[in-house]
Design a protein around this motif. Sequence first.
Motif, PDB file in Angstrom:
ATOM      1  N   GLU A  81      -4.714  93.415 102.415  1.00 53.14           N
ATOM      2  CA  GLU A  81      -5.984  94.118 102.211  1.00 53.14           C
ATOM      3  C   GLU A  81      -6.839  93.267 101.413  1.00 53.14           C
ATOM      4  N   MET A  82      -7.755  92.449 101.815  1.00 55.65           N
ATOM      5  CA  MET A  82      -8.375  91.679 100.886  1.00 55.65           C
ATOM      6  C   MET A  82      -9.609  92.408 100.423  1.00 55.65           C
ATOM      7  N   ALA A  83      -9.939  92.267  98.990  1.00 52.01           N
ATOM      8  CA  ALA A  83     -11.057  92.656  98.443  1.00 52.01           C
ATOM      9  C   ALA A  83     -11.782  91.632  97.690  1.00 52.01           C
ATOM     10  N   THR A  84     -12.882  91.104  98.221  1.00 50.15           N
ATOM     11  CA  THR A  84     -13.764  90.041  97.600  1.00 50.15           C
ATOM     12  C   THR A  84     -14.960  90.309  97.290  1.00 50.15           C
ATOM     13  N   LEU A  85     -15.474  89.771  96.112  1.00 51.15           N
ATOM     14  CA  LEU A  85     -16.751  89.963  95.543  1.00 51.15           C
ATOM     15  C   LEU A  85     -17.226  88.632  95.427  1.00 51.15           C
ATOM     16  N   TYR A  86     -18.535  88.286  96.136  1.00 49.23           N
ATOM     17  CA  TYR A  86     -19.521  87.230  95.894  1.00 49.23           C
ATOM     18  C   TYR A  86     -20.419  87.420  94.993  1.00 49.23           C
ATOM     19  N   VAL A  87     -20.496  86.245  94.087  1.00 53.72           N
ATOM     20  CA  VAL A  87     -21.632  86.602  92.933  1.00 53.72           C
ATOM     21  C   VAL A  87     -22.508  85.130  93.171  1.00 53.72           C
ATOM     22  N   GLY A  88     -23.628  85.342  93.264  1.00 57.55           N
ATOM     23  CA  GLY A  88     -24.451  84.285  93.340  1.00 57.55           C
ATOM     24  C   GLY A  88     -25.609  84.140  92.106  1.00 57.55           C
ATOM     25  N   ASP A  89     -26.451  83.017  91.935  1.00 58.05           N
ATOM     26  CA  ASP A  89     -27.281  83.060  90.866  1.00 58.05           C
ATOM     27  C   ASP A  89     -26.880  83.287  89.297  1.00 58.05           C
ATOM     28  N   LEU A  90     -25.504  83.131  89.108  1.00 54.40           N
ATOM     29  CA  LEU A  90     -25.092  83.485  87.823  1.00 54.40           C
ATOM     30  C   LEU A  90     -25.791  82.411  86.807  1.00 54.40           C
ATOM     31  N   ARG A  91     -25.867  82.792  85.396  1.00 52.84           N
ATOM     32  CA  ARG A  91     -26.346  81.915  84.472  1.00 52.84           C
ATOM     33  C   ARG A  91     -25.479  81.878  83.314  1.00 52.84           C
ATOM     34  N   ASN A  92     -25.268  80.468  82.876  1.00 51.97           N
ATOM     35  CA  ASN A  92     -24.344  80.489  81.786  1.00 51.97           C
ATOM     36  C   ASN A  92     -22.949  80.629  82.018  1.00 51.97           C
ATOM     37  N   PHE A  93     -22.499  80.768  83.110  1.00 51.63           N
ATOM     38  CA  PHE A  93     -20.954  81.078  83.486  1.00 51.63           C
ATOM     39  C   PHE A  93     -20.355  79.840  83.437  1.00 51.63           C
ATOM     40  N   PRO A  94     -19.026  79.782  82.625  1.00 54.06           N
ATOM     41  CA  PRO A  94     -18.438  78.404  82.482  1.00 54.06           C
ATOM     42  C   PRO A  94     -18.167  77.659  83.923  1.00 54.06           C
ATOM     43  N   LEU A  95     -18.507  76.515  83.969  1.00 53.22           N
ATOM     44  CA  LEU A  95     -18.240  75.699  85.265  1.00 53.22           C
ATOM     45  C   LEU A  95     -16.853  75.646  85.362  1.00 53.22           C
ATOM     46  N   LEU A  96     -16.413  75.615  86.752  1.00 52.39           N
ATOM     47  CA  LEU A  96     -15.035  75.758  87.165  1.00 52.39           C
ATOM     48  C   LEU A  96     -14.841  74.326  87.947  1.00 52.39           C
ATOM     49  N   ASN A  97     -13.703  73.511  87.421  1.00 51.68           N
ATOM     50  CA  ASN A  97     -13.404  72.519  88.409  1.00 51.68           C
ATOM     51  C   ASN A  97     -12.716  72.716  89.599  1.00 51.68           C
TER      52      ASN A  97
END
Length: 267
Positions: A81-97
Amino acid sequence: MSSTPGSPTNYLKSQVSPWVSRYPAGSVIEPHVHDTLQILYANCGAMHVRTHGQSCIVNPGRAAIIPAGLEHEIHMRGQTEMATLYVGDLRNFPLLNGVSSITVSSMMKQLLLRTIDRSADNSFTPSRNVHLLGLLFEEMQTPDLKAPHFSMPTDRRASLVCEMILADPVKNSCLKTLASQVGACTRTINRIFRKELGVSFCEWRQQVRISFAIDALHQGQPVSKIAFDLGYSTVSAFSYAFRKQIGITPTLYVSRKPNMTSASMSN
């Protein structure tokens, strides 16, 4: 004044949407990308997330943070059972490589599932739920919650060897056999692993097996069964390898994690 990643002001204009779905064992979500940050969690079952150069396990004890624009594919290792959250337009969130694997604490699980449940309602707005989002992201960035993931080589031959291991981590094929199947010799494959990943093939396979062991522990399997299923000659040998990579024994790991059955403690 600049705001910190966990500050409520960072989520006032965020775009938040959930996705919950069930998949049978063996299902595969082909390579794809999202234009938003994805928090991927398995409410039950387990998933294997692969990106170019990285791979990690997602289960009730671990989640994956996948940055926007990163191509990835998902393999279901059991009925999930997959539970996913999509979050857009975040500010100042640490960049992920790349994809980041995190341990899901009791608090994070409740925050994540609560956010997914709330955001499924059409009346959900980040401005009304800003403190919930702030707590969730603050908990996600706790350094102690970082979980192991493993890198993948770019060389085609070594990558194919990795795919064979990931497809069946229990199978104890020797490197000579695996290398011959991709048209290489053991020395070549080991050289590629050391050059690209900084570890030998055996060390990399050990990382994979421990990652799958953590998955099995969260499924409630006994330590002894996991040890022998993964090809260790003794439980002590498995416990030593687990402690060397994770820092604690599998029995202690089980005792610290929520929602694990007492069967996992058998050794």
